[in-house]
Motif scaffolding. Structure first.
Motif, short mmCIF file in Angstrom:
data_model
loop_
_atom_site.label_atom_id
_atom_site.label_comp_id
_atom_site.label_asym_id
_atom_site.label_seq_id
_atom_site.Cartn_x
_atom_site.Cartn_y
_atom_site.Cartn_z
N ALA A 190 39.72 39.58 44.70
CA ALA A 190 39.11 39.54 43.48
C ALA A 190 37.87 40.04 42.91
O ALA A 190 37.82 40.89 41.84
CB ALA A 190 39.15 38.09 42.89
N CYS A 191 36.97 40.28 43.65
CA CYS A 191 35.52 40.52 42.90
C CYS A 191 35.21 41.98 43.51
O CYS A 191 35.29 41.95 44.88
CB CYS A 191 34.36 39.81 43.43
N HIS A 192 34.81 43.02 42.85
CA HIS A 192 34.82 44.36 43.16
C HIS A 192 35.78 44.72 44.05
O HIS A 192 35.55 45.43 45.25
CB HIS A 192 33.20 44.55 43.75
N GLN A 224 27.17 40.32 35.66
CA GLN A 224 28.47 40.95 35.48
C GLN A 224 29.48 40.24 34.89
O GLN A 224 29.67 39.03 34.96
CB GLN A 224 28.73 41.53 37.01
N PRO A 225 30.28 41.22 34.19
CA PRO A 225 31.25 40.59 33.20
C PRO A 225 32.63 39.91 33.86
O PRO A 225 33.27 40.65 34.97
CB PRO A 225 31.60 41.84 32.36
N LEU A 278 38.71 36.35 37.04
CA LEU A 278 37.77 36.88 38.32
C LEU A 278 36.28 36.84 38.04
O LEU A 278 36.13 37.54 37.09
CB LEU A 278 38.55 38.41 38.52
N GLY A 279 36.07 35.94 38.78
CA GLY A 279 34.47 35.89 38.69
C GLY A 279 33.64 37.08 39.06
O GLY A 279 34.31 38.06 39.70
N ASN A 280 32.34 36.91 38.74
CA ASN A 280 31.49 38.15 39.15
C ASN A 280 30.19 38.02 39.74
O ASN A 280 29.82 36.71 39.51
CB ASN A 280 31.59 39.14 37.69
N ILE A 300 36.42 39.24 34.35
CA ILE A 300 37.85 39.97 33.95
C ILE A 300 38.84 38.81 33.83
O ILE A 300 38.97 37.90 34.69
CB ILE A 300 38.34 41.13 34.84
C1 LIG Z 1 32.48 42.88 38.03
O1 LIG Z 1 31.33 43.81 37.50
C2 LIG Z 1 31.45 45.14 37.83
C3 LIG Z 1 30.53 45.85 37.15
O2 LIG Z 1 30.27 45.86 35.75
C4 LIG Z 1 32.95 45.81 37.11
O3 LIG Z 1 33.16 47.05 37.68
C5 LIG Z 1 33.92 44.83 37.86
O4 LIG Z 1 35.14 45.29 37.09
C6 LIG Z 1 33.77 43.32 37.43
N1 LIG Z 1 34.77 42.42 37.82
C7 LIG Z 1 35.33 42.37 38.98
C8 LIG Z 1 36.34 41.26 39.18
O5 LIG Z 1 35.04 42.84 39.93
#
Ligand SMILES: *[C@@H]1O[C@H](CO)[C@@H](O)[C@H](O)[C@H]1NC(C)=O
Ligand SMILES: *[C@@H]1O[C@H](CO)[C@@H](O)[C@H](O)[C@H]1NC(C)=O
Ligand SMILES: *[C@@H]1O[C@H](CO)[C@@H](O)[C@H](O)[C@H]1NC(C)=O
Ligand SMILES: *[C@@H]1O[C@H](CO)[C@@H](O)[C@H](O)[C@H]1NC(C)=O
Length: 292
Positions: A201-203, A117-118, A111-113, A120
């Motif tokens: 997927a993101c946030h 930001q990291p 899962l991109g960010n 997953i």
């Molecule tokens: C993206 O970064 C935020 C902040 O560190 C984190 O809460 C989130 O789990 C990360 N990943 C996704 C896929 O949202």
């Protein structure tokens, strides 16, 4: 041994595996031997003598490829370098699926960010149509900076998912103990893909894919890192009796992997369906047998 001791082993293992990973990349082999794509040429680009594939996601198309054969048991690896920078909403995958009505599936979804930001790594296992077994791992490195090795090891006993040869998840065959079906009578294809998952997927889906940053590109290599009982070269029953069905690591490596799973659970596990009481008031029966 304390957790500190295990951490030292993990660090030593990580260093050793980085060396092994480079070997994995060097053994590049032509994409076309075991894999094929139906994605058009502007969204799927082979380079370096067809040993590296660039999966390109833009507003015109997602991107993907699949193994030519099906497999029942084996070890399936891919070197992947993920979309750098703002990759929020993109989902890159390496997974196996039976594509059947009550399907079996083993998923790795990256899962991109937003920039900085990291990523997953979400994994899931479907057995005879039943999934809902998501786990999320925070990777301990930047997966966009270099290729890393992602592996699905699938035998009659267990499915182990490894990152740079570190076990991050093990789904055991506990059919006899629990009646939970296991993935052992449907063959699967191996697939890599990059697509728009911004609805979830993101946030949690609240931040969408920013098309101004397109095209999004993830690189895949290691197309020879596939070692399994293939169909139609073999039959379901011969695969169930093959070395790929029964192959298992030595007790020493298995002990090592159990230590790795304990560390991953303690330090890198973000979400685990086994402990999600809102979703599963009764813990799924297989969870009692899993470390992660
Ligand atoms: C993206 O970064 C935020 C902040 O560190 C984190 O809460 C989130 O789990 C990360 N990943 C996704 C896929 O949202
Ligand atoms: C590119 O091809 C060379 C020669 O086959 C190989 O040694 C190298 O590992 C390949 N690079 C990648 C990233 O796969
Ligand atoms: C495959 O396994 C499932 C679950 O264990 C079982 O319900 C099904 O009957 C099996 N199918 C065959 C063809 O053996
Ligand atoms: C199937 O068998 C042929 C002939 O032995 C071999 O060349 C091919 O690589 C095999 N396919 C797979 C996917 O193992």
């Amino acid at each position: 041994m304390g957790i500190f001791g295990r951490d030292m082993i993990l660090i030593a293992t990580l260093a050793a595996m980085c060396a092994a990973m480079l070997t994995g990349i060097a053994s590049g082999q032509s994409f076309n031997q075991y894999y094929q794509t139906t994605t058009g040429p502007s969204n799927f680009i082979l380079s370096n003598g067809s040993t590296v594939a660039q999966l390109v996601l833009d507003q015109a198309s997602a991107s993907g490829f699949s193994s030519k054969s099906n497999y029942l048991f084996g070890t399936f690896s891919m070197n992947i370098k993920l979309v750098p920078g703002d990759s929020c909403g993109t989902v890159a995958t390496f997974y196996m699926t039976s594509n059947s009505a009550t399907h079996d599936e083993i998923d790795l979804e990256f899962l991109g960010n937003l920039s900085g930001q990291p990523y997953i790594l979400q994994t899931n296992v479907f057995a005879h149509g039943v999934g809902g077994r998501e786990q999320r791992i925070n990777l301990w490195f930047d997966p966009t900076a270099a290729f890393h090795l992602y592996t699905i090891e699938w035998t009659q006993n267990a499915i182990t998912i490894l990152v740079d040869n570190i076990a991050i998840r093990q789904f055991n065959n506990v059919f006899l103990q629990t009646g939970v079906p296991y993935l052992n009578n449907q063959s699967m294809v191996a697939i890599g893909s990059l697509w728009d998952g911004d609805s979830w997927a993101c946030h949690g889906g609240s931040i969408k894919l920013n098309w101004q940053d397109a095209p999004f590109i993830a690189s895949y290599s290691g197309f020879n890192l596939i070692s399994g009982c293939s169909i139609p070269n073999n039959t379901i029953s011969s695969c169930q009796a093959s070395k790929f069905a029964t192959f298992s690591v030595t007790p020493k490596i298995q002990a090592h992997r159990l230590n790795q799973l304990i560390i991953v659970k303690k330090k890198y596990l973000g979400y685990n369906y086994c402990t999600d009481k809102n979703r599963y008031p009764t813990t799924p029966p297989e969870c009692a047998y899993n470390i992660v």
